[in-house]
Design an enzyme around this catalytic site. Structure first.
Site, PDB file in Angstrom:
ATOM      1  N   GLU A 142     -16.902  36.020   6.962  1.00  0.00           N
ATOM      2  CA  GLU A 142     -16.110  35.795   8.172  1.00  0.00           C
ATOM      3  C   GLU A 142     -16.928  35.609   9.438  1.00  0.00           C
ATOM      4  OE1 GLU A 142     -12.208  38.386   7.924  1.00  0.00           O
ATOM      5  OE2 GLU A 142     -13.942  39.551   7.275  1.00  0.00           O
ATOM      6  N   GLY A 152       0.799  -1.226   0.000  1.00  0.00           N
ATOM      7  CA  GLY A 152       0.000   0.000   0.000  1.00  0.00           C
ATOM      8  C   GLY A 152       0.823   1.262   0.000  1.00  0.00           C
TER       9      GLY A 152
END
EC number: 1.2.3.1
Length: 1332
Positions: free
Chosen positions: A1263, A263
């Protein structure tokens, strides 16, 4: 190993086309497959997810699985079919339903993560066309997103699921859209409110028959596999793939030091970031014997080559076949596998690789060790078995695998009766501590016959507490045994104060906390066995210790639940024309291109002729004199063109206080010293390692705010605001003096810093392609090289959520290199360098003194804030100013004094970040409110209500405002969240549960929008109308994912009264719109919208005579007529800006054009024994006035809330005592994942709200939602306060953000935190230091 021989043919397919020349990941980009994004390089973010299809030699079926391309060795793809996002669908040909739905469900903002999200869902659908919601959650668990807050991504995937829960309270008889506790909701008629952000009925259906087939050539190769050994030669590495087990064993004997790679999830990161090098790699991927599974009468043998995802399937199948008592080890393993890393890593990582890596944080090894697992080894000499025990895990030679051996399989025995294994870890990719525990009792008794305990995360390898277990044999399972076991474990499993990873006291506490959980679990199981023993003639009733009902919750894990929620907004006026898009949930303009991978980011621009690559060399010292820089070895390497130092810069090397390249002295680790330019990125990176820099350390070295205060080290003068008479007010009231620590935050934009500079030598011009919020600032910065900035054209490509000015230095250096070499220059920072070099949100240290009455009325408040600015000024002065201006939040306190300083330290300069100081400062204010509530014995929400602005008033800086909308948001949130009833339910729950506690908090917000200067609010736009009627809009705002381009087209559509389909956007460029202002402070859409509106109105005015003359004509007719009459069809729009100013000497001004108001209520549940917590529910009410685009605005609220929640709960920066940032990857720095989204997440835009100031009465919301994430923090603090109150401990503990599991666990003091050993800080050097 050099390429001495010819490689075998490497055959695989990409998107149905055969590849036989071995393109690497960069090779995929070279053939214009740029949809697969490179973001972290460690498989931790999922941006580079693609699907691999292989023929399984065991099951004889085609297996589809998602992988991360950044870790996938190209040679491992032999015989595989790769599908990237381009192979799924395209806007040019046919969209796949996954791509269509994620875009139309508003699941994309910046779009950098979107191709990875698409591929994770696509792979899931290839395996399960109608997946369950749990499978969808699991598939997306390995993908990170910094923008959306995940909710819309999951919603898009949910449309494919078998059962879609359309109502939150399905089956209860009450609709989720029913109002809260107050049925007389101020929303008015329900038909004014809409909850639909997309139309599911418009989605094309999924047709599995239309997918790419597995290539017949690969199928023939798999059915008649090549048995010969395949060898692939690289520049420095040789990859060998044997076809038989015999060949593999012979190769292993020949190359005993060569690692086996399957892997690459362990070897890959080590080779990328730690410089590990292996000249020969052996791949056993074609050896079917390593993937065999054998079921025996005594256990289960799993091949070492099986992936962890396959292991999940194998274990689940075996659990369904066997009696429960035989599968307890399997259940424990399966539980861990579900939370181990992400789906992509589980698909790639093998069982053998996981076991052999022997990582100290291994999730499975502790369980395998206590489960008496055996390792089956094989070599050319034969086979043998060794136990997977503490000796093997410690790497002792007598118990280890021999160099020529390989691990063939792992045998996991069945559990025997009366054996209780425990798997315990924090749910994270890298757990703090995990444990495996097993006990066996003598028949019919509670006397211990055998006991095994193993821990991960507390040493260099998995540690077995063998000595403690031996001393407990024969003991009865009761409180006396528990006390002795805790003492023995803490003595045996010792953790030094300087242990790598830090968190020493927390880890010590977890050792005994996990043991206590195991103790309770075993007691519970013993009770179940009483009847069994009694039936055998053994009278056991009452012989075991009793468990209090209040303790039982300790045994329950927090399940991962599917997030649900409702989004509400005000419908447009029914009389609004259908073609007018303003106020409607329009899809993000680039949404479909994001979903297909066709959106062009900076590094997606094709390579140009003679292009060179750059890599940066940074300081390894925090404060030192540069004695010498030796670049000779680097210049000798092949492909290296030049090394750029400060001496090579023809103009000014930055400013006096902020050098582009270090000169004579470095002031932080990560400061840029020089840059290497080479023909390839690999050559440039390799050359940086050959540059030798000699330093001489300097004093002082300052990292922490307290050290900066001690040394009087500041970046700028103090900022101060004051009103009333603070000292006089303090004399008449009770007082609290406390400290607050708020940690910093890494931007962790998905797209790292990258830029492409192309010189035009004939005109001495530069074309600069960069992702930035402030193109004009980057353009002006090139003046440092004495290049006239009129000749530097800067284009902003699609941005992967860039935050403020971080790209300036890199652009300047590359601009110089391009001029110096005459070649185009490209630089792409990897994640680790990006996080090391660039600063982030400022850490804050706050001290407050508050004076209050017994009824909770606050009479005086004095706050001093110090922020850690790093080594240069950057934006620290502005952040300090905004922090002080916004500190009061929603509260009217007559006597106030706010002071702020920016500290200069030897860390990378911190800079602007979403919220610009408000998220840190307002946390200090709200902590003060909470402390007053505790002292008065009142709920915090009562203190908030009592001190909130009530009528038209003036702020501390003398700006008038009306709080009516603020109060509406607060009341609406109280009602919609059913706050009062849920507060009562939480209190009832807490009375009944000792080890689990619920907390709930509601937070108000007054967020000021804009800059404190009029000039920063100006904007310009350029609008062209072409003779075919099409319209091109350009403006000065940067598209960061926040949808500004989409909103600008909506504005143009309304003003010109034409459909949006007629209008197109041009990327932001200083060549078309000069002197742009930073897209920041939540005003981008406001001011640029006004500029676009102005340009469109100018054009429409020019067209008025023609339209009046031919009112029945079409738009195309009018434009054609205007052209014939020589009427200009191009106009520049301009907005002069909102008036704003601040006089700091007088402490008064009107610094902000307007405010955004909101409120958020969050509820959590904490585990007092581990510090883990789950987010139960969040309700947000936000004042958006008349939203330009509700889908985009709600997405901004959700995304900023989740990002704020990360700031306050999970995102923790760790610095070494030498100033080196440890947390430089998603492994160490934890932004929220999809499993962190509250189980119920509701967002409402406050209806019937207007403002005359802004375009179409809209508000900027980019924001403001950030701070509302603190509602989760205060809910956690509320639960912790309940614990401390119940246990008789002082409630007024020091507030520290983020509220990590470590902070929660240690704040919930109990017998276990008291029994752990504590080190004298003077006796050891800590692994990390707190910089706030």
């Amino acid at each position: 190993m050099p390429c001495a021989s010819r490689s075998d043919e490497l055959v695989f397919f990409v998107n149905g086309r055969k590849v036989s020349d071995g393109h690497s990941y960069r090779g995929l980009r070279s053939i214009r497959l740029t949809g697969t994004k490179y973001a972290c390089g460690r498989g931790g973010c999922g941006a580079c997810t693609m699907m691999v299809s292989k023929h399984d030699s065991v099951s004889k079926k085609i297996r589809h699985f998602s992988v991360t391309a950044c870790l996938m060795p190209i040679c491992s793809l032999y015989g595989a079919a790769v599908t990237t996002v381009e192979g799924v669908g395209s806007i040019k040909t046919r969209l796949h339903p996954v791509q269509e739905r994620i875009a139309k469900s508003h699941g994309t903002q910046c779009g950098f993560c979107t191709p990875g999200m698409v591929m994770s869902m696509y792979t899931l659908l290839r395996n399960h066309p109608q997946p369950s919601e749990e499978q969808l959650m699991e598939a997306l668990g390995g993908n990170l997103c910094r923008c959306t807050g995940y909710r819309p991504i999951f919603e898009s995937g949910r449309t494919f699921c078998m059962e879609v829960n359309s109502c939150q309270q399905k089956g209860t008889g009450k609709c989720c859209l029913d109002w809260g506790e107050n049925d007389s909701s101020p929303l008015g008629k329900k038909n004014e409110i809409c909850t639909k952000l997309f139309a599911k009925e418009e989605f094309q259906p999924l047709d599995p028959t239309q997918e790419l087939i597995f290539p017949p050539e690969l199928l023939r190769m798999a059915e008649n596999p090549e048995k010969q050994t395949l060898t692939f030669y690289g520049e420095r590495v040789t990859w060998i793939s044997p076809g038989t087990l015999k060949d593999l064993l012979e190769l292993k004997a020949k190359h005993p030091e060569a690692p086996l790679v399957l892997g690459n999830t362990s070897l890959g990161p080590g080779m990328k970031s730690q410089g590990h090098f292996h000249p020969v790699l052996l791949s056993p991927a074609r050896i079917s014997e390593l993937s065999m599974v054998r079921k025996t009468s005594d256990g289960l043998t799993i091949g070492a080559g099986c992936s962890l995802a396959q292991m999940q399937v194998i274990l689940a199948e075996r659990i369904s076949e066997l009696p429960e008592e035989k599968t307890q080890t399997y259940r424990a393993l399966l539980k861990h596998l579900r939370s181990l890393a992400g789906q992509q890593i589980r698909n790639m990582a093998s069982l053998g690789g996981h076991v052999m890596s022997r990582h100290c944080y291994s999730d499975l090894n502790p369980i395998l060790a206590v489960g008496n697992s055996t390792l089956n080894l094989i070599s050319a000499e034969g086979t043998r078995q060794i136990p997977l025990n503490e000796h093997f895990l410690a790497g002792l030679a007598s118990a280890d695998i021999e160099p020529e051996e390989i691990l063939e399989s792992v045998h996991i025995p069945h559990s025997r009766k009366v054996r209780i294994p425990l798997a315990q870890c924090q749910q994270n990719a890298l757990p703090h501590v995990n444990a495996g525990m097993r006990v066996l009792f003598k028949g019919g008794t509670d006397s211990i016959e055998d006991l095994r305990i193993a821990y991960g995360g507390v040493g260099t390898a998995t540690i077995s507490a063998h000595r403690s277990c031996q001393q407990l044999l024969g003991k009865r399972w009761n409180e006396l045994m528990l006390d002795e076991a805790c003492r023995l474990l803490l003595d045996e499993v010792s953790l030094p104060g300087s242990a790598p990873g830090g968190q020493v006291e927390f880890k010590r506490t977890l050792l005994v906390s996990f043991l206590f959980k195991f103790y309770l679990e075993v007691l519970q199981e013993l009770k179940k066995l009483v009847k069994l023993f009694s039936a055998s003639g053994c009278s056991c009733d009452g012989c075991y210790s009793e468990i209090s009902e209040r303790f039982l919750s300790a045994l329950e894990d927090f399940p991962v639940r599917i997030p649900q929620g409702v989004q509400t907004y005000q419908s447009v006026d029914p009389h609004q024309p259908l073609q007018d898009p303003v106020g409607r949930p329009i899809m993000h303009l680039s949404g479909l291109k994001h979903a297909t991978g066709e959106a062009i980011f900076c590094d997606d621009i094709p390579m140009v002729d003679k292009e060179l690559f750059m890599a940066l060399v940074t300081s390894s010292r925090a404060h030192a004199k540069i004695i010498s820089i030796d670049v000779s070895k680097a210049l000798e390497l092949p492909g290296v063109v030049d090394v750029i130092t400060a001496e090579d810069i023809p103009g000014t090397n930055g400013t006096e206080d902020d050098k582009l390249l270090a000169v004579d002295e470095v002031v932080c680790v990560g400061q840029i010293i020089c840059a290497v330019v080479a023909e390839t990125d690999v050559q440039a990176k390799r050359a940086t390692e050959k540059i030798k820099i000699t330093y001489e350390d300097l004093k002082p070295v300052i990292f922490t705010i307290k050290d900066a205060i001690k040394h009087n080290s500041f970046l700028c003068p103090e900022k101060k605001l004051e009103q009333g008479n603070v000292e006089e007010a303090f004399e008449k009231v009770d007082q609290i003096v406390e400290e607050v620590h708020v940690g910093g935050q890494e931007h962790f934009y998905m797209e790292t810093q990258r830029v492409l500079v192309i010189p035009k030598t004939e005109d001495k011009e530069l074309d600069i392609y960069v992702s930035t919020q402030d193109p004009a600032h980057v353009q002006v910065s090139v003046l440092y090289f004495k290049h006239p900035h009129q000749q530097d054209h800067l284009s902003c490509k699609t941005s992967g959520w860039r935050f403020w000015r971080e790209g300036r230095k890199a652009s300047c250096i590359r601009g110089d290199c391009s001029c110096g070499t005459g070649h185009p220059i490209r630089l792409v920072l990897n994640r680790e360098d990006d996080m090391l070099i660039t600063g982030g949100r400022h850490p804050l240290f706050g001290k407050y003194k508050v004076g209050f009455m017994n009824n909770g009325r606050i009479k005086a408040l004095d706050i001093k804030c110090f922020i850690n600015g790093g080594c240069t000024l950057d934006d620290s002065e502005l952040v300090t100013e905004f922090l002080i201006l916004k500190l009061e939040n929603a509260y009217k306190i007559r006597n106030l004094r706010f002071q702020g300083r920016a500290c200069m330290t030897n860390l990378p300069s911190n800079t602007a970040f979403r919220g610009f100081g408000f998220p840190q400062g307002a946390l200090v204010t709200e902590s003060c409110i909470t402390a007053v509530a505790a002292k008065c014995g009142l709920p915090p929400e009562k203190i908030r209500e009592k001190n909130m602005y009530k009528t038209v008033d003036k702020t501390i800086y003398n700006q008038a405002f009306n709080p009516e909308t603020l109060i509406r948001c607060w009341n609406e949130c109280l009602d919609k969240s059913s706050f009062r009833s849920r507060r009562m339910h939480a209190e009832e729950f807490n009375k009944k549960n000792y080890w689990k506690k619920k907390g709930i908090a509601i937070i108000p917000m007054k967020f000021s929008v804009g800059f404190a200067a009029t000039s920063y609010h100006q904007a310009a736009a350029l609008v062209h109308i072409y003779t075919d009627g099409s319209v091109l809009v350009t403006h000065g705002g940067s598209e960061l994912g926040q949808g500004i381009h989409t909103k600008m087209l909506q504005v143009a559509s309304r003003e010109l009264k034409i459909p949006m389909s007629y209008i197109h956007i041009c990327e932001t460029s200083t060549a078309t719109v000069p002197n742009t202002i930073a897209t920041a402070a939540s005003i981008g859409a406001d001011v640029n919208g006004r500029a676009v509106q102005n340009a469109c109105q100018i054009l429409l005015k020019r067209l008025e005579p023609i339209i009046k003359k031919r009112p029945e004509g079409t738009w195309e007719n009018w434009i054609e007529a205007a052209f014939e009459q020589r009427i200009s069809l191009s106009a520049t729009g301009y907005f002069r800006g909102y008036k704003a100013f601040m006089d700091w000497e007088k402490g008064v001004g009107d610094p902000f054009p307007y405010y955004v108001y909101g409120a958020a209520c969050s509820e959590v549940e904490i585990d007092c024994l581990t510090g883990a917590y789950k987010k139960i529910r969040t309700d947000i009410v936000m004042d958006a006035c008349c939203s330009l685009n509700p889908a985009i605005d709600i997405g901004q609220i959700e995304g900023s809330f989740i990002q704020g929640m990360g700031l306050y709960t999970t995102e923790e920066l760790k610095y070494s005592p030498e100033g080196v940032l440890y947390s430089r990857s998603p492994d160490e720095y934890k932004i929220p994942t999809i499993t962190d989204v509250p189980e119920e997440f509701n967002v409402s835009l406050l209806p019937s709200s207007r403002t005359p100031l802004t375009i179409y009465s809209s508000k900027g919301l980019g924001e403001s939602g950030m701070f509302l994430g603190s509602s989760v923090f205060f809910a956690i603090a509320d639960a912790v306060a309940t614990v401390r109150r119940e246990r008789g401990i002082a409630e007024d503990f020091t507030v520290q953000s983020p509220a990590t599991p470590e902070w929660v666990r240690m704040a919930c003091a109990d017998r276990f935190t008291e029994m752990i050993p504590r080190d004298d800080p003077k006796t050891f050097k800590p692994w990390s230091i707190p910089i706030a």
